[in-house]
Write a protein that holds these residues in place. Sequence first.
Motif, PDB file in Angstrom:
ATOM      1  N   LYS B 120       8.746 -35.426 -21.553  1.00  0.00           N
ATOM      2  CA  LYS B 120       7.642 -36.047 -20.664  1.00  0.00           C
ATOM      3  C   LYS B 120       7.133 -36.859 -22.354  1.00  0.00           C
ATOM      4  CE  LYS B 120       3.702 -35.180 -18.266  1.00  0.00           C
ATOM      5  NZ  LYS B 120       2.860 -33.647 -17.985  1.00  0.00           N
ATOM      6  N   GLY B 121       6.778 -36.080 -23.217  1.00  0.00           N
ATOM      7  CA  GLY B 121       6.030 -36.846 -23.833  1.00  0.00           C
ATOM      8  C   GLY B 121       4.382 -36.563 -24.322  1.00  0.00           C
ATOM      9  N   ARG B 122       3.836 -36.915 -25.030  1.00  0.00           N
ATOM     10  CA  ARG B 122       2.096 -36.893 -24.970  1.00  0.00           C
ATOM     11  C   ARG B 122       1.508 -35.342 -25.339  1.00  0.00           C
ATOM     12  NH1 ARG B 122       0.646 -41.491 -21.300  1.00  0.00           N
ATOM     13  NH2 ARG B 122       2.659 -41.820 -21.208  1.00  0.00           N
ATOM     14  N   VAL B 123       2.650 -33.923 -25.191  1.00  0.00           N
ATOM     15  CA  VAL B 123       2.077 -32.697 -25.151  1.00  0.00           C
ATOM     16  C   VAL B 123       2.258 -32.861 -26.998  1.00  0.00           C
ATOM     17  CG1 VAL B 123       2.632 -30.855 -23.772  1.00  0.00           C
ATOM     18  CG2 VAL B 123       3.356 -32.627 -23.248  1.00  0.00           C
ATOM     19  N   ALA B 124       1.072 -31.884 -27.435  1.00  0.00           N
ATOM     20  CA  ALA B 124       1.046 -31.494 -28.652  1.00  0.00           C
ATOM     21  C   ALA B 124       1.977 -30.101 -28.746  1.00  0.00           C
ATOM     22  CB  ALA B 124      -0.478 -31.446 -29.309  1.00  0.00           C
ATOM     23  N   ASN B 125       2.378 -29.818 -29.738  1.00  0.00           N
ATOM     24  CA  ASN B 125       3.332 -29.016 -30.667  1.00  0.00           C
ATOM     25  C   ASN B 125       2.422 -28.200 -29.908  1.00  0.00           C
ATOM     26  OD1 ASN B 125       5.325 -29.865 -31.266  1.00  0.00           O
ATOM     27  ND2 ASN B 125       4.960 -30.216 -33.059  1.00  0.00           N
ATOM     28  N   ARG B 126       1.632 -27.405 -29.854  1.00  0.00           N
ATOM     29  CA  ARG B 126       0.641 -26.369 -30.430  1.00  0.00           C
ATOM     30  C   ARG B 126       0.593 -26.305 -28.916  1.00  0.00           C
ATOM     31  NH1 ARG B 126      -4.365 -23.370 -33.485  1.00  0.00           N
ATOM     32  NH2 ARG B 126      -5.230 -22.519 -31.442  1.00  0.00           N
ATOM     33  N   GLU B 127       0.128 -27.362 -27.741  1.00  0.00           N
ATOM     34  CA  GLU B 127       0.216 -26.661 -26.529  1.00  0.00           C
ATOM     35  C   GLU B 127       1.743 -26.795 -25.965  1.00  0.00           C
ATOM     36  OE1 GLU B 127      -1.887 -30.089 -24.389  1.00  0.00           O
ATOM     37  OE2 GLU B 127      -0.898 -29.290 -22.746  1.00  0.00           O
ATOM     38  N   ARG B 128       2.602 -27.109 -26.535  1.00  0.00           N
ATOM     39  CA  ARG B 128       3.854 -27.316 -25.588  1.00  0.00           C
ATOM     40  C   ARG B 128       4.357 -25.732 -25.666  1.00  0.00           C
ATOM     41  NH1 ARG B 128       6.409 -31.862 -27.866  1.00  0.00           N
ATOM     42  NH2 ARG B 128       7.397 -29.553 -29.444  1.00  0.00           N
ATOM     43  N   ARG B 129       3.829 -25.045 -26.776  1.00  0.00           N
ATOM     44  CA  ARG B 129       4.145 -23.707 -27.203  1.00  0.00           C
ATOM     45  C   ARG B 129       2.736 -23.178 -26.447  1.00  0.00           C
ATOM     46  NH1 ARG B 129       6.478 -20.652 -32.011  1.00  0.00           N
ATOM     47  NH2 ARG B 129       5.377 -19.068 -31.822  1.00  0.00           N
ATOM     48  N   GLU B 130       1.837 -23.040 -26.075  1.00  0.00           N
ATOM     49  CA  GLU B 130       1.257 -22.361 -24.941  1.00  0.00           C
ATOM     50  C   GLU B 130       1.640 -21.745 -24.363  1.00  0.00           C
ATOM     51  OE1 GLU B 130      -2.999 -23.432 -25.964  1.00  0.00           O
ATOM     52  OE2 GLU B 130      -2.767 -22.766 -27.911  1.00  0.00           O
ATOM     53  N   ARG B 131       1.564 -23.242 -23.719  1.00  0.00           N
ATOM     54  CA  ARG B 131       2.970 -23.034 -22.081  1.00  0.00           C
ATOM     55  C   ARG B 131       3.893 -22.377 -21.894  1.00  0.00           C
ATOM     56  NH1 ARG B 131       1.273 -29.124 -19.590  1.00  0.00           N
ATOM     57  NH2 ARG B 131       2.467 -28.041 -18.147  1.00  0.00           N
ATOM     58  N   ALA B 132       4.603 -22.660 -23.101  1.00  0.00           N
ATOM     59  CA  ALA B 132       5.774 -21.955 -23.488  1.00  0.00           C
ATOM     60  C   ALA B 132       5.317 -20.696 -23.301  1.00  0.00           C
ATOM     61  CB  ALA B 132       6.838 -22.309 -24.534  1.00  0.00           C
ATOM     62  N   ALA B 133       4.673 -19.739 -23.679  1.00  0.00           N
ATOM     63  CA  ALA B 133       4.491 -18.904 -23.487  1.00  0.00           C
ATOM     64  C   ALA B 133       4.162 -17.853 -21.857  1.00  0.00           C
ATOM     65  CB  ALA B 133       3.064 -17.986 -24.465  1.00  0.00           C
ATOM     66  N   GLN B 134       3.005 -19.111 -21.590  1.00  0.00           N
ATOM     67  CA  GLN B 134       2.817 -18.538 -19.997  1.00  0.00           C
ATOM     68  C   GLN B 134       4.058 -19.198 -19.611  1.00  0.00           C
ATOM     69  OE1 GLN B 134       0.331 -22.397 -19.530  1.00  0.00           O
ATOM     70  NE2 GLN B 134      -1.516 -21.057 -20.958  1.00  0.00           N
ATOM     71  N   GLY B 135       4.707 -19.853 -19.562  1.00  0.00           N
ATOM     72  CA  GLY B 135       5.420 -20.096 -18.596  1.00  0.00           C
ATOM     73  C   GLY B 135       6.841 -18.498 -18.611  1.00  0.00           C
ATOM     74  N   LEU B 136       7.027 -17.972 -19.524  1.00  0.00           N
ATOM     75  CA  LEU B 136       7.570 -16.760 -19.703  1.00  0.00           C
ATOM     76  C   LEU B 136       6.885 -15.530 -18.749  1.00  0.00           C
ATOM     77  CD1 LEU B 136       9.475 -16.743 -23.656  1.00  0.00           C
ATOM     78  CD2 LEU B 136      10.733 -17.585 -20.921  1.00  0.00           C
ATOM     79  N   GLU B 137       6.038 -15.819 -19.468  1.00  0.00           N
ATOM     80  CA  GLU B 137       4.878 -14.339 -19.006  1.00  0.00           C
ATOM     81  C   GLU B 137       5.087 -14.573 -17.020  1.00  0.00           C
ATOM     82  OE1 GLU B 137       0.999 -12.852 -19.959  1.00  0.00           O
ATOM     83  OE2 GLU B 137       1.923 -13.585 -21.115  1.00  0.00           O
ATOM     84  N   ARG B 138       5.064 -15.860 -16.654  1.00  0.00           N
ATOM     85  CA  ARG B 138       5.166 -15.990 -15.718  1.00  0.00           C
ATOM     86  C   ARG B 138       6.440 -15.743 -14.959  1.00  0.00           C
ATOM     87  NH1 ARG B 138       2.922 -21.902 -13.351  1.00  0.00           N
ATOM     88  NH2 ARG B 138       4.721 -22.034 -14.751  1.00  0.00           N
ATOM     89  N   VAL B 139       7.843 -15.884 -15.607  1.00  0.00           N
ATOM     90  CA  VAL B 139       9.437 -14.473 -14.974  1.00  0.00           C
ATOM     91  C   VAL B 139       8.676 -13.657 -15.883  1.00  0.00           C
ATOM     92  CG1 VAL B 139      10.357 -16.879 -15.482  1.00  0.00           C
ATOM     93  CG2 VAL B 139      10.061 -15.645 -16.514  1.00  0.00           C
ATOM     94  N   GLY B 140       8.302 -12.949 -16.328  1.00  0.00           N
ATOM     95  CA  GLY B 140       8.571 -11.825 -16.575  1.00  0.00           C
ATOM     96  C   GLY B 140       8.876 -11.158 -18.083  1.00  0.00           C
ATOM     97  N   LEU B 141       8.546 -12.364 -19.113  1.00  0.00           N
ATOM     98  CA  LEU B 141       9.291 -12.192 -20.265  1.00  0.00           C
ATOM     99  C   LEU B 141       7.929 -12.554 -21.108  1.00  0.00           C
ATOM    100  CD1 LEU B 141      12.619 -14.270 -20.059  1.00  0.00           C
ATOM    101  CD2 LEU B 141      12.594 -11.975 -20.068  1.00  0.00           C
ATOM    102  N   GLY B 142       7.515 -11.876 -21.956  1.00  0.00           N
ATOM    103  CA  GLY B 142       6.877 -11.108 -22.625  1.00  0.00           C
ATOM    104  C   GLY B 142       7.117 -12.867 -24.009  1.00  0.00           C
ATOM    105  N   ALA B 143       5.658 -13.324 -25.032  1.00  0.00           N
ATOM    106  CA  ALA B 143       5.777 -13.927 -25.560  1.00  0.00           C
ATOM    107  C   ALA B 143       6.524 -14.147 -26.877  1.00  0.00           C
ATOM    108  CB  ALA B 143       4.503 -14.518 -26.472  1.00  0.00           C
ATOM    109  N   GLU B 144       6.779 -12.593 -27.387  1.00  0.00           N
ATOM    110  CA  GLU B 144       7.940 -12.132 -27.973  1.00  0.00           C
ATOM    111  C   GLU B 144       9.626 -12.753 -28.106  1.00  0.00           C
ATOM    112  OE1 GLU B 144       6.991  -9.364 -25.776  1.00  0.00           O
ATOM    113  OE2 GLU B 144       8.915  -8.956 -25.103  1.00  0.00           O
ATOM    114  N   TYR B 145       9.818 -13.309 -26.593  1.00  0.00           N
ATOM    115  CA  TYR B 145      10.783 -13.870 -26.331  1.00  0.00           C
ATOM    116  C   TYR B 145      11.155 -15.353 -26.817  1.00  0.00           C
ATOM    117  CZ  TYR B 145      12.475 -10.070 -23.991  1.00  0.00           C
ATOM    118  OH  TYR B 145      13.070  -8.874 -23.529  1.00  0.00           O
ATOM    119  N   LEU B 146       9.935 -16.441 -27.785  1.00  0.00           N
ATOM    120  CA  LEU B 146       9.969 -17.239 -27.638  1.00  0.00           C
ATOM    121  C   LEU B 146      10.977 -17.751 -28.799  1.00  0.00           C
ATOM    122  CD1 LEU B 146       5.482 -18.727 -28.107  1.00  0.00           C
ATOM    123  CD2 LEU B 146       7.834 -19.302 -26.768  1.00  0.00           C
TER     124      LEU B 146
END
Lengths: 325, 268, 348
Positions: B120-146
């Motif tokens: 999609k673009g225009r999303v900063a690296n940092r925000e991408r990471r945070e949202r990836a962690a949130q997304g993983l949490e939503r499906v029951g996986l922790g941030a340690e899987y990143l």
Amino acid sequence: MMRFLLRRLGHAAFLLLGVSVLAFAFSTLAPGNYFDEMRLNPQISAERLSALRADYQVDRPMAVRYARWAVALLHGDLGFSFAYNTPVAPMLWTRARNTLLLTGTATVLVWMLALPLGVWSAEKRGRPADVALSWATAVLLIVPDLALALGLLVLAVRSGWLPTGGMVSVGFDGFSAGQKIRDLVLHLVLPVTVLVASALPVLLRHVRAAVAEALEASFLRAAEGHGISRRRLLYRYALPAAAHPLIALFGFSLGALLSGSLLAEVVMSWPGLGPFLLEGILARDLYVVIGGVLLSTLFLVAGNFAADLLLYWADPRIRAEAAER
Amino acid sequence: MEPVIRVENLVKRYASRELGRRAAAFTAVDSVSFSILPGSTLALVGESGSGKSSVALCLACLEPVTSGQIWFDGRDVAALSERESRAVRPKLQIVFQDPATSLNPRWTVGEIVAEPLLVKGRVANRERRERAAQGLERVGLGAEYLERRPAELSGGQRQRVAIARALILEPKLLILDEVLSALDCSIQGQIANLLVELQRALGLAYLFITHDLRMAAHLADEIAVMSRGKIVEQGAVETILRGARCAETQNLLGASLVDRETEAVRER
Amino acid sequence: MSTRSRLIICVLVLGALHLGVACAGFFAPYDPATQDREHPYAPPMWLHFLDAHRGIHLRPFAYAQESQTGSFDEYEENRARVIPVRFFVSGAPYRVLGVLPLRLHLFGADVPVYLLGTDGYGRDLLSRILFGGQVSLLAGLIGAGLTLSIGLCIGAAAGFWGGWKDEVLMRVAELFLALPWIYLLFAMRAFLPLAVPPVKAFLLVVVVIGAVGWARPARMVRGIVLSAKERNFVRAARGFGATGGYLLRRHILPETANVVLTQAAVLVPQFVLAEMTLSFLGLGVPEPLPSWGNLLASLQHYNVLVSYWWMYLPALAMVPFFLGYLVLASLLQGSSRATKIEVASAGV
């Protein structure tokens, strides 16, 4: 059958057409003009030059020249050699015959060696004999062809066992038939050895890989379980199962031998296409070069066509596929 | 209520085209129509080769449609060009059968989950990471899987990652193409429950594609049975299960009854 | 030993070999073009540690070679004249990698020492082999880089676009595969100017070699792109709106890395050999620039072939490099069967 044949023939014709266009295109894209260099050649008179210029229509567009040349080609006319001042075709045929003799002998020999050795080492795969053979092929593989050819030549010159240049000895015409054959064979030994040694390791590795893979297949394991003899298993079952990649390899080997023969011919001064082509390039003899390249492609295409026929004969799947269409 | 997606007379033909030879067309999907309401699940059930996966690819704009309309988000998606459809695609996401092949083995889980944002673009690296962690949490996986790679995960975990990736752009419709078939039975149940929870929490609509009628009954509000490119029977779950009229449906029902393990999942 | 550690060792050894040639100026005692008219066709000199009186020298030395009276190429060792070899001496100026000017040499002596003999102009063969390696290896490396770039672009384009563009590109590739490659090389060389300055000739040779071999890597890349295109993770990326360029860059081209590397290991020695062949036949890099090919060209003269065996040594210089690349290619191709056949047949 007919359709399969026709399709392969069409393919071969397409390749030849493409190569001739390619060769012609290169010649037009190249800077300079052959007749400019010819002007420096004292053997060709000014009248002859202007006649040639008109005859070959150097100033006309490439498409026109190509069309004229292609039409002439269909009549067996390959153009005119500026350097030799004669038509190219007869010279080219003699040279091509010599190249065919060399590569043909080498092809037969190399396959006669590669097949049994490859099957043998596939059977003994992983055992000391196989390992030793693979080391031997590796050694052959890492010695450059050029080094090999020169080395053999030095050896032959120093030992004096073998004739080292040309195709026949002086006074060949006066020999009896037996002497002629003996003389020719002796002259063949050196260049053929170079070709065989340069092509053998790659072929051997492929034959071994293909047969080894076939031997691993479960239907062969089952056949082994039925107590079929080792020899029968290898040659009646495993080799036909490996036929497909091997026949494809046959086409490759022709190309490799044809390429290798160029160098061997120049080093051993075998009067084949190679030295002729080299002279043609150095003398900027346009039609000699195009003719030589085209002829070598023709050999290769013909060889691949033969391989296709062989494949058709050997592989029931292709026969079935062809019958369906 | 307005449906999320409405498919009308969808036809998909594959032409086996080779140069200089006669073209023989194969009709994979033959005038299929259905619609899905927001927050509900339609199960598309059929044997392999019945055309259900072709429906999925057409809906996800991954295959051109031969004819028919797909109404989504107020427009006919089927009529859009490749370029135009790029804007629509994020809102209807597809999850594939085999999570082993739907995740790039060279990437880390964090990169995979955040990939739609990268596209999609225009999303900063940092925000991408945070949202990836949130997304993983939503499906029951922790941030340690990143930082892990797909090869280090189990099949169920991989499928969770695939679902997390599909959800990160907040789609309205999720196309689930045999998402449970490649998994072990016990894992199947877990993922099925996750899907139910996600649907409740996010109000997603599902197109659940499966060959397993029992699983379909467990998850779906409505079932459509496909056979040879056509929908042969369609209706509420209860109706289909009680009075299967078509031979195809009865076959499928029989097949799942034999499958004891699947039965066990349903009981749970 | 694991494949990984073998790979590392192999890369290190190859790197050291290339570094040696790259620093030819340091290892070579003389400038490759310096002529010594007093010593044409001087045979290799042996380094000694024991002198005639059985005295042991810690510093290696050579005996001076003096030409026999009445002969221009026969020499006698003068046991009385001992030439001690000095290490890290200052000598002929050179540039490391064409940039850094230096005068430091690994060894040298007060009187010329020719460890591998000299050619007809009295030029030191060891120095010429080392500097010739720079030319030949560079031709192979650049040629392979060029071929792989062309192959990668065409293969990726054909595989990614598909349809008639794919058809056309692959037909052209077949055309290039159908020609015996050395004839193709000749044909291309034939229509380019013959008498050109060395550097231009070198570039010409590199371009010709690089333009000839693209068809096979292109076909292999195309195959990988075709299968990668159908992977579900590529489909998924298309599903969230990725463009073609993004898919190629992020997902599809990384898949080809292994094949491209393996092909590089196969092509570099093949192209070095191509340069050697062209230069040997007088169609490549001309004198006075040395290359492994044109160093051998003098062997086409019968008297050189028979009389001066050391002139044959440049042919063997390639062997350790060939060995390194062969091992590298077989390690890289790993377990994938499909690429194995293709790779090996590329060596034909």
